[in-house]
Scaffold this motif. Structure first.
Motif, mmCIF file in Angstrom:
data_model
loop_
_atom_site.group_PDB
_atom_site.id
_atom_site.type_symbol
_atom_site.label_atom_id
_atom_site.label_comp_id
_atom_site.label_asym_id
_atom_site.label_seq_id
_atom_site.Cartn_x
_atom_site.Cartn_y
_atom_site.Cartn_z
ATOM 1 N N GLN A 105 -23.311 16.035 -20.107
ATOM 2 C CA GLN A 105 -24.613 15.637 -19.569
ATOM 3 C C GLN A 105 -25.187 16.719 -18.647
ATOM 4 O OE1 GLN A 105 -23.341 11.977 -17.797
ATOM 5 N NE2 GLN A 105 -23.713 10.755 -19.653
ATOM 6 N N VAL A 106 -24.318 17.344 -17.852
ATOM 7 C CA VAL A 106 -24.761 18.429 -16.969
ATOM 8 C C VAL A 106 -25.234 19.629 -17.791
ATOM 9 C CG1 VAL A 106 -23.995 20.135 -15.258
ATOM 10 C CG2 VAL A 106 -23.385 17.733 -14.974
ATOM 11 N N ALA A 107 -24.530 19.930 -18.876
ATOM 12 C CA ALA A 107 -24.929 21.037 -19.753
ATOM 13 C C ALA A 107 -26.327 20.799 -20.326
ATOM 14 C CB ALA A 107 -23.916 21.211 -20.882
ATOM 15 N N GLU B 136 -15.381 14.772 -19.148
ATOM 16 C CA GLU B 136 -15.959 15.446 -20.304
ATOM 17 C C GLU B 136 -17.396 14.996 -20.558
ATOM 18 O OE1 GLU B 136 -14.762 18.043 -21.915
ATOM 19 O OE2 GLU B 136 -13.192 17.930 -20.372
ATOM 20 N N GLN B 137 -17.634 13.698 -20.409
ATOM 21 C CA GLN B 137 -18.982 13.173 -20.597
ATOM 22 C C GLN B 137 -19.915 13.727 -19.518
ATOM 23 O OE1 GLN B 137 -18.995 8.940 -21.183
ATOM 24 N NE2 GLN B 137 -21.225 8.785 -21.274
ATOM 25 N N MET C 175 -23.838 21.122 -8.308
ATOM 26 C CA MET C 175 -24.469 22.448 -8.319
ATOM 27 C C MET C 175 -23.577 23.475 -9.010
ATOM 28 S SD MET C 175 -27.457 22.055 -6.956
ATOM 29 C CE MET C 175 -28.260 23.335 -5.991
ATOM 30 N N ASN C 176 -22.268 23.395 -8.754
ATOM 31 C CA ASN C 176 -21.348 24.363 -9.354
ATOM 32 C C ASN C 176 -21.296 24.229 -10.874
ATOM 33 O OD1 ASN C 176 -20.777 25.402 -6.850
ATOM 34 N ND2 ASN C 176 -18.857 24.264 -6.588
ATOM 35 N N HIS C 177 -21.333 23.004 -11.367
ATOM 36 C CA HIS C 177 -21.322 22.805 -12.819
ATOM 37 C C HIS C 177 -22.687 23.114 -13.439
ATOM 38 C CE1 HIS C 177 -17.526 20.668 -12.073
ATOM 39 N NE2 HIS C 177 -17.279 20.861 -13.360
#
Length: 390
Positions: free
Chosen positions: A229-231, A224-225, A55-57
């Motif tokens: 993916q979250v972005a 980093e991956q 959730m934070n990311h």
């Protein structure tokens, strides 16, 4: 980040609702100004599965995360909420206490069921956080959670369609194209096995839920991956309530100005173990909020400068253009009432408007009576003066 998301514990671990905290959240974030243009996203899943981290990311919130170096233990207690930073429309993130936690014990599942029902009644999108290695396993950690989700959904009358977004964590080399069909098959089996009332015996899962599936790499091993993916996933939450967006059909949504009262009442009903009738709940919220708004308009009318000026002038004698001046003042508050209640249930808001007009009519009658009284007194004094002169 902390200054913008306004992270607040909505319900504590003992089930106590934080009314003051929610009202402060609504006021600080200006949620009430959003009308129907807001969304609610909740996340549930096993304890220590990285829900708060995700959730934070995903939403730039600041929910407390587990310290891996101190072992796997309960981090989120109760239900926390925050504003998603940089997301349009206004989106509320809800972080639910993890299921299957040792702190509550094997038999204490009451809060899990209550919080799951609360999330399904409130949220447009529910993220189901699960481990990749649990897919296809009979004793997977997410299966009791899914049974709970489906069971409590049966208690929501006239169901609103909610989006269930399954987030597969720590994805292995197995392609998502192979994982997703297995997961969907497991979901369907659980749905078929859940006892249903007669009215929903043959109701398909798709009537209640939009099911979406995505997968993320390990945060600890491929950070980093994971972030990339979250972005990409974050983009799906923009314009979520638009047609074709990630949110469900939003049949049960209440206007933002009624969100606080609605959430409190839903939790109260759940804690008292009553059936939750969302259409009736929507009418109740509309009744309370429209009445509050109407009362506020009458209060503001009583201290309005234009109104006080007319009232004072009446005491001195006839007021030129009395009707137009009074109507202008009243129309201002009728218009404000209409704009502030526009998203509430039509029948309720119209009924409360008629009550507002009726009370405003009483105000006009009192003024007219005052004018007539002053006129009669003035005529009497004039007649007395004429008799004295004669």
């Amino acid at each position: 980040m902390e200054d913008h998301c306004c992270s607040t514990q909505l319900i504590d671990g003992d089930g106590q609702f934080n009314v003051v905290g929610l009202d402060n959240f609504v006021r600080t974030t200006k949620l009430s100004d959003c009308g129907l243009s807001y969304a609610v996203v909740a996340i549930m899943g096993p304890q220590s599965s990285g829900k708060s981290t995700l959730m934070n990311h995903l939403f730039r919130t600041n929910f407390r995360e587990m310290d891996a170096f101190r072992g796997r233990s309960q981090t989120t207690k109760g239900i926390w909420m925050a504003k998603c930073v940089g997301i349009e429309p206004f989106t509320i993130a809800m972080d639910l206490e993890g299921t299957d936690g040792r702190e509550r014990g094997e038999d204490d599942t009451a809060f899990e069921k209550q919080s799951a029902l609360f999330a399904l009644a409130i949220a447009d999108i529910v993220l189901i956080n699960m481990w990749c290695h649990d897919i296809g396993r009979e004793q997977a950690a997410n299966k009791p959670l899914l049974k709970t989700v489906f069971q409590v959904m049966m208690r929501l009358f006239s169901p609103r369609k909610t989006t269930l977004l399954f987030v597969i964590r720590d994805k292995t080399k197995t392609p998502l194209d192979y994982l997703e069909p297995i997961l969907r098959e497991d979901i369907q089996k659980i749905w078929d096995a859940v006892p249903k009332p007669q009215a929903h015996k043959n109701t398909p899962l798709s009537e209640f839920f939009n099911v979406e599936v995505t997968a993320l790499s390990s945060y600890e091993e491929k950070e980093e991956q994971f972030k990339q993916q979250v972005a990409e996933l974050r983009q799906r939450f923009f314009h979520s309530i638009s047609p074709g967006g990630l949110a469900g059909d939003r049949r049960g949504v209440v206007p933002a100005s009624g969100f606080s009262f609605s959430a409190q009442q839903i939790w109260k009903v759940i804690r008292e173990n009553k059936d939750l009738d969302l259409p009736a709940h929507k009418v109740m919220v509309a009744t309370v909020r429209c009445e509050e708004i109407a009362d506020e308009k009458l209060r503001l009318l009583s201290v309005d400068e234009g109104w006080l000026a007319v009232k004072e002038a009446v005491q001195a004698g006839p007021v030129p253009g009395f009707g137009k001046k009074l109507s202008a003042v009243l129309d201002k508050y009728f218009s404000e009432y209409d704009s502030e209640t526009i998203y509430f249930e039509e029948g309720v808001r119209n009924a409360k408007r008629r009550q507002l007009e009726s009370k405003a009519l009483d105000v006009r009658l009192h003024l007219l009576i005052s004018i007539l009284f002053n006129f009669v007194v003035g005529m009497k004094e004039l007649l007395c003066s004429c008799h004295a002169c004669a």
